[in-house]
Write an enzyme that holds these catalytic residues in place. Structure first.
Site, PDB file in Angstrom:
ATOM      1  CG  ASP A 204      -1.970   1.021   1.230  1.00  0.00           C
ATOM      2  OD1 ASP A 204      -2.775   1.009   0.280  1.00  0.00           O
ATOM      3  OD2 ASP A 204      -2.033   1.854   2.157  1.00  0.00           O
ATOM      4  CD  GLU A 246      16.514 -13.301   3.932  1.00  0.00           C
ATOM      5  OE1 GLU A 246      15.791 -13.984   4.690  1.00  0.00           O
ATOM      6  OE2 GLU A 246      17.004 -12.211   4.254  1.00  0.00           O
TER       7      GLU A 246
HETATM    8  C1  NOJ Z   1      -4.494   2.922  -0.871  1.00  0.00           C
HETATM    9  C2  NOJ Z   1      -5.564   1.914  -0.664  1.00  0.00           C
HETATM   10  O1  NOJ Z   1      -5.764   1.196  -1.844  1.00  0.00           O
HETATM   11  C3  NOJ Z   1      -6.793   2.680  -0.220  1.00  0.00           C
HETATM   12  O2  NOJ Z   1      -7.942   1.868  -0.210  1.00  0.00           O
HETATM   13  C4  NOJ Z   1      -6.513   3.281   1.127  1.00  0.00           C
HETATM   14  O3  NOJ Z   1      -7.601   4.061   1.527  1.00  0.00           O
HETATM   15  C5  NOJ Z   1      -5.252   4.131   1.090  1.00  0.00           C
HETATM   16  N1  NOJ Z   1      -4.170   3.514   0.392  1.00  0.00           N
HETATM   17  C6  NOJ Z   1      -4.769   4.416   2.488  1.00  0.00           C
HETATM   18  O4  NOJ Z   1      -4.257   3.222   3.038  1.00  0.00           O
END
Ligand code: NOJ
Length: 480
Positions: A204, A246
């Site tokens: 993310d 790894e």
């Molecule tokens: C990107 C994620 O895909 C989204 O759903 C989220 O709200 C934001 N990052 C914050 O984590």
């Protein structure tokens, strides 16, 4: 020419499962991990080689799993860790791999790390998050803006008189990636999942986790010059790559690299094999369904990526309007053309659950919306056969369900399945180099590998190309 044996994640078709909305095994209205395990026959039939699960870790769900309160525990409503282990084991028997989402930019404000951090200025955990003094007039330390919650990126914590940083909700405090203990803690978290047989991670906000160390003001407050997109993030990605390297068989790092410049995107591949394996290409995703524009993006991507790097393409995800609505304006022919491209380009295709049905963006009535950022229309339950009891979001009625589409040879679902099969059956489509071919306006033609010619007509007129007749919005891949 003999082709090099490609690693699994280059040959694979990936499938994103939004866990809450995929399949509900205990009829509580929320999808769960058993539900996915029960539907593995469907995923296998479709031709998915790996699933990427939206976050399954413990979360108070202010941002539906993207606010993590325990990185090594699984949300009880999804079935807990045993259900995940079981899913991984059952999927492996069908040669389907499981990739999990990891959220390193921020935790939940309920994470014990943050609870400890906020206790006092000299808490041993203080420096795990980004704390700063107010300006003399009491206002936030700088002009950074957050993505949600009215755009504030700083919240004052009364108890200690300092602000903490959150690029997203106030309930999502940002971790301090300058702190070596944070880096070490994430190495352990990665290993925890890798040791359980997880095939890799979708990372993310992969472009944004490291912030300017001096917390400088953004020159243009609308552009995240200093609160994301720092060069220093590449140190972290190289470190993660060394951890996953790894492991055997090979594991994959798939980054949510939300950048709009392709040369910047290319940087996330490092020198081609020392950072991310795959970096999502948002310029492609957000393009119009226009032959010239799409070709331009793909050519520029091919040119920008380092030698050994491998592209990845997707049309929809849980944050954006579903592609049959966004790209195709509800026209099924156009949606088929877009899916055809996804399956014929060089690179790993990622389907978002429901893409295979041609599922449009759902119209969720205001009183049924759950997401603070209005993204529910892309997250509604997958219509198997109407069968969801009291679902957390309404099941959209404007797409024929799986059960109906499976039995209909002409359905979108069978079209999607046949594209995947065609890709798998033709090594050029999996493996072959990409080369643009001359084509009339509105048409995009390219060669894949030695013997395959692909042409897609992204226009309302029928065209003829090298003796090939293409109906409006039709795509053809031919191996000579
Ligand atoms: C990107 C994620 O895909 C989204 O759903 C989220 O709200 C934001 N990052 C914050 O984590």
């Amino acid at each position: 020419m003999a082709s090099v044996a490609r690693p699994w994640w280059q040959r694979a078709v990936l499938y994103q499962v939004y866990v809450r909305s995929f399949a509900d095994s205990d009829e509580d209205g929320v999808g769960d991990l058993r539900g996915i395990a029960d539907r593995l026959d469907y995923l296998e039939w479709l031709g998915a080689d790996a699933v990427w699960l939206s976050p399954v870790t413990v979360s108070p769900d202010k941002d539906w799993g993207y606010d993590v309160a325990d990185y090594i525990g699984v949300q009880p409503a999804f079935g807990g860790l045993p259900a995940l282990d079981e899913l991984v084991a059952q999927a492996a028997r069908r040669d389907i791999r499981v990739i999990v989402d990891i959220v390193p930019n921020h935790t939940s404000d309920r994470h014990p790390w943050f609870e400890e951090s906020r206790v006092s200025r000299d808490s041993p955990r203080r420096d795990w998050y980004v704390w700063a003094d107010p300006k003399p007039d009491g206002s936030p330390p700088n002009n950074w803006r957050g993505a949600f919650g009215g755009g504030r990126a700083w919240t004052l914590d009364e108890r200690t008189g300092q602000y903490y940083l959150h690029n997203f909700l106030p309930e999502q405090p940002d971790l301090n990636w300058w702190n070596d203990d944070v880096r070490a803690a994430f190495d352990d978290i990665l290993r925890f999942w890798l040791d359980r047989g997880i095939a890799g991670f979708r990372i993310d906000v992969a472009h944004g986790i490291v912030k300017d160390r001096e917390l400088r003001d953004n020159p243009d407050p609308a552009i995240s010059t200093y609160n994301a997109n720092r060069e220093d993030v590449h140190d972290v990605l190289r470190r993660w790559r060394r951890v996953v390297d790894e492991y055997a068989p090979e594991r994959v790092l798939l980054g949510e690299t939300w950048v709009m410049e392709l040369d910047r995107l290319a940087r996330f591949y490092g020198s081609g094999d020392d950072e991310l394996h795959l970096a999502f290409n948002f310029p492609f995703t957000f393009s119009d369904l226009d032959a010239g524009r799409l070709r331009g993006i793909v050519e520029a991507t091919e040119a920008a990526l380092p030698e050994r790097a491998w592209p990845v393409w997707m049309l929809s995800n849980h944050d954006i309007v579903r592609f049959p609505t966004r790209m195709a304006g509800g026209d099924e022919r156009k949606a088929r053309a877009a899916l055809f491209l996804l399956m014929t380009l060089r690179g790993t295709p990622v389907l978002y659950y429901g893409d295979e049905l041609g599922m449009p963006q759902a119209d969720v009535p205001a009183e049924q919306q759950r997401d603070m950022d209005g993204r529910d229309g892309a997250r509604t339950p997958l219509p198997w056969n109407g069968g969801w009891s009291d679902p957390w979001l309404p099941v959209a009625a404007d797409v024929p369900p799986v059960a109906v589409q499976r039995d209909d040879d002409g359905s979108f679902l069978n079209f999607a399945r046949s594209l995947i099969a065609q890709r798998r059956a033709n090594p050029d489509l999996v493996d072959g180099a990409y080369e643009s071919l001359p084509s009339p306006e509105g048409v995009w033609a390219f060669r894949r590998g030695e013997r395959t010619t692909v042409a897609v007509n992204l226009s309302d007129e029928g065209v003829e190309l090298d003796g090939l007749r293409l109906r409006p919005w039709e795509g053809v891949a031919q191996r000579r």
